[in-house]
Scaffold this motif. Sequence first.
Motif, PDB file in Angstrom:
ATOM      1  N   ASP A 259       0.827  -1.202   0.000  1.00 27.95           N
ATOM      2  CA  ASP A 259       0.000   0.000   0.000  1.00 27.95           C
ATOM      3  C   ASP A 259       0.864   1.255   0.000  1.00 27.95           C
ATOM      4  O   ASP A 259       0.558   2.246  -0.674  1.00 27.95           O
ATOM      5  CB  ASP A 259      -0.925   0.019   1.216  1.00 27.95           C
ATOM      6  CG  ASP A 259      -1.966  -1.089   1.168  1.00 27.95           C
ATOM      7  OD1 ASP A 259      -2.324  -1.498   0.048  1.00 27.95           O
ATOM      8  OD2 ASP A 259      -2.411  -1.538   2.241  1.00 27.95           O
ATOM      9  N   LYS A 260       1.959   1.193   0.770  1.00 28.90           N
ATOM     10  CA  LYS A 260       2.861   2.341   0.822  1.00 28.90           C
ATOM     11  C   LYS A 260       3.439   2.640  -0.562  1.00 28.90           C
ATOM     12  O   LYS A 260       3.487   3.803  -0.990  1.00 28.90           O
ATOM     13  CB  LYS A 260       4.004   2.086   1.806  1.00 28.90           C
ATOM     14  CG  LYS A 260       3.599   2.050   3.259  1.00 28.90           C
ATOM     15  CD  LYS A 260       4.832   1.790   4.117  1.00 28.90           C
ATOM     16  CE  LYS A 260       4.471   1.617   5.575  1.00 28.90           C
ATOM     17  NZ  LYS A 260       5.649   1.310   6.405  1.00 28.90           N
ATOM     18  N   GLU A 261       3.870   1.595  -1.235  1.00 24.28           N
ATOM     19  CA  GLU A 261       4.470   1.794  -2.561  1.00 24.28           C
ATOM     20  C   GLU A 261       3.459   2.375  -3.528  1.00 24.28           C
ATOM     21  O   GLU A 261       3.783   3.226  -4.362  1.00 24.28           O
ATOM     22  CB  GLU A 261       5.024   0.468  -3.087  1.00 24.28           C
ATOM     23  CG  GLU A 261       6.231  -0.043  -2.310  1.00 24.28           C
ATOM     24  CD  GLU A 261       7.341   0.995  -2.221  1.00 24.28           C
ATOM     25  OE1 GLU A 261       7.679   1.613  -3.262  1.00 24.28           O
ATOM     26  OE2 GLU A 261       7.870   1.201  -1.114  1.00 24.28           O
ATOM     27  N   PHE A 262       2.211   1.933  -3.419  1.00 25.84           N
ATOM     28  CA  PHE A 262       1.180   2.485  -4.298  1.00 25.84           C
ATOM     29  C   PHE A 262       0.907   3.950  -3.970  1.00 25.84           C
ATOM     30  O   PHE A 262       0.809   4.797  -4.867  1.00 25.84           O
ATOM     31  CB  PHE A 262      -0.114   1.683  -4.177  1.00 25.84           C
ATOM     32  CG  PHE A 262      -1.272   2.338  -4.860  1.00 25.84           C
ATOM     33  CD1 PHE A 262      -1.341   2.392  -6.246  1.00 25.84           C
ATOM     34  CD2 PHE A 262      -2.288   2.948  -4.127  1.00 25.84           C
ATOM     35  CE1 PHE A 262      -2.398   3.032  -6.888  1.00 25.84           C
ATOM     36  CE2 PHE A 262      -3.338   3.580  -4.754  1.00 25.84           C
ATOM     37  CZ  PHE A 262      -3.400   3.616  -6.145  1.00 25.84           C
ATOM     38  N   LEU A 263       0.784   4.253  -2.671  1.00 24.82           N
ATOM     39  CA  LEU A 263       0.505   5.633  -2.278  1.00 24.82           C
ATOM     40  C   LEU A 263       1.615   6.571  -2.721  1.00 24.82           C
ATOM     41  O   LEU A 263       1.367   7.742  -3.053  1.00 24.82           O
ATOM     42  CB  LEU A 263       0.318   5.728  -0.762  1.00 24.82           C
ATOM     43  CG  LEU A 263      -0.954   5.095  -0.197  1.00 24.82           C
ATOM     44  CD1 LEU A 263      -0.984   5.237   1.315  1.00 24.82           C
ATOM     45  CD2 LEU A 263      -2.196   5.708  -0.811  1.00 24.82           C
TER      46      LEU A 263
END
Length: 286
Positions: A259-263
């Motif tokens: 999720d962090k990488e997507f955000l």
Amino acid sequence: MENKQKIPVSILADRGVFDYLKEKVGERKTKTEAYCNLLDKALAGFVSPFLRRQDYELQPNQCHVTVSDLAAEWHWHRATVRSFLDAIEAFGLLERTRLAKSVVITMTVQTGQPTESRGGQIKPDLADRLQEVLSDWITGKTDSDETGIKCGQLVRQAMNEAGVHDGRPSLDSPTRVNPASDDNEQAVKIRTVALECIALAAMRRALRGSRFDDGSELMDYFRHELYGDWTGLVETSKGIARLILEVDKDDNTDCHDDDKEFLKTLFKPFLALAARAQETTHQVGD
């Protein structure tokens, strides 16, 4: 003769002066009429009909209103009302207590100073003066050297007005700092106000650099992935902001690694939209 330096002065005027200055121009209220309208509301303890059931006890010289109500009454755009209130508050003529969907306005009368609030802060106009200087730095009209000099002058002026000594020598002075004078509580509060203003201005200056970037990717995500879910957008925006601002991003436990990488892919469009919102907020006019 051109005046190179603005000298701050206070002008004491009776309520009748503003009545005399009012000039009717159609249904749309002038700035003088809007100010007089706020005075009338505050002196009468006015509460917007929409807010009558809210449990908020007004003090003298206060009114409880919404920006939308003022905009409708004055025939102004809501953004114009907000800018007007910002300006009048900067002049020290009113003070706002912002609530969830409304605002309590305290009008400055008689003494020329707003009523004491927020735990007895330092003179409210110190922050206003600093913000005026820093606004030119945010937009690139002045450089860091000029801005630093002006901020230092304003802090020293505030120290003098408060009757305290900073206890800090200039950079080229061999004088050692006196620990006792440096611990002066009032001096610390004044410096804190300045540091807070500069820190916020630095954030705004950095954000301003993103205003020409493309924000459409976040819009596409909102439409096609969140299906127009505003709650989802608020949560996503909170996650993005935390990842951007937190120094140790690995401690952000709200998001999984994926999720962090997507955000992170939404950082640039997120900042672009935030920067444009900041520019719009500070514009005066409809």
